[in-house]
Design a protein around this motif. Structure first.
Motif, PDB file in Angstrom:
ATOM      1  N   TRP A   1      10.708  14.166 -21.412  1.00 35.56           N
ATOM      2  CA  TRP A   1      10.130  15.409 -21.916  1.00 35.56           C
ATOM      3  C   TRP A   1       8.881  15.071 -22.711  1.00 35.56           C
TER       4      TRP A   1
ATOM      5  N   MET B   1       6.129  16.711 -25.138  1.00 35.61           N
ATOM      6  CA  MET B   1       5.834  17.866 -25.973  1.00 35.61           C
ATOM      7  C   MET B   1       4.341  17.857 -26.287  1.00 35.61           C
TER       8      MET B   1
ATOM      9  N   ARG C   1       8.943  16.365 -17.576  1.00 35.35           N
ATOM     10  CA  ARG C   1       8.954  17.789 -17.900  1.00 35.35           C
ATOM     11  C   ARG C   1       8.077  18.013 -19.129  1.00 35.35           C
TER      12      ARG C   1
ATOM     13  N   THR D   1       6.933  20.556 -22.346  1.00 35.18           N
ATOM     14  CA  THR D   1       7.363  21.664 -23.190  1.00 35.18           C
ATOM     15  C   THR D   1       6.289  21.889 -24.262  1.00 35.18           C
ATOM     16  N   ASP D   2       6.134  23.132 -24.651  1.00 34.90           N
ATOM     17  CA  ASP D   2       5.073  23.497 -25.584  1.00 34.90           C
ATOM     18  C   ASP D   2       5.408  23.102 -27.022  1.00 34.90           C
TER      19      ASP D   2
ATOM     20  N   ASP E   1      11.224  18.865 -31.787  1.00 34.53           N
ATOM     21  CA  ASP E   1      10.740  19.405 -30.521  1.00 34.53           C
ATOM     22  C   ASP E   1       9.311  19.934 -30.571  1.00 34.53           C
TER      23      ASP E   1
END
Length: 124
Positions: free
Chosen positions: A25, A27, A50, A52-53, A91
């Protein structure tokens, strides 16, 4: 991946790896060619990347956390607020501020620092 913080300081927040699902992931603040550059340059055979914002890049949030807890400590002390701790969400979602005066100071903290502060909570 760490080099992306220097190459894309206005976008990169961090990464998280899930070895059970073979996912990486990333970010980041969306935009520009960041995603394409990651996909084109990071070897990922068998790993799904992947995205993610994040609300802001890591550098910005680290600076904001430092400002809240250190630079502005006298400002808050003058208002009777003691900032116990400040931390970044894992995150990239923003910053949490911990103070015994959370209920009384919440509106002032949010007004002073903006939407990057996602939580103002009391010491537990």
């Amino acid at each position: 991946m760490l080099g992306f913080g220097a190459q894309y300081p206005k976008q990169f927040f961090g990464t998280c790896e899930d070895r059970l699902t073979d996912e990486l992931w990333v970010m980041r603040v969306p935009g520009g060619d960041f995603d394409r550059t990651v996909l084109d340059t990071v070897p990922h055979l068998g790993v799904t990347i992947r995205f993610t914002d994040a609300v802001a890049p890591r550098r910005y949030l680290v600076e904001l956390a430092r400002r809240i807890q250190q630079t502005d400590s006298a400002y808050w002390a003058a208002k009777g607020v003691t900032i116990q701790s400040v931390w970044l969400s894992e995150d990239g979602g923003g910053i949490s501020v911990v103070t015994d005066q959370a209920d009384a100071a919440r509106a002032d903290i949010l007004a002073r620092y903006g939407a990057e502060v996602i939580e103002v909570r009391p010491v537990r």
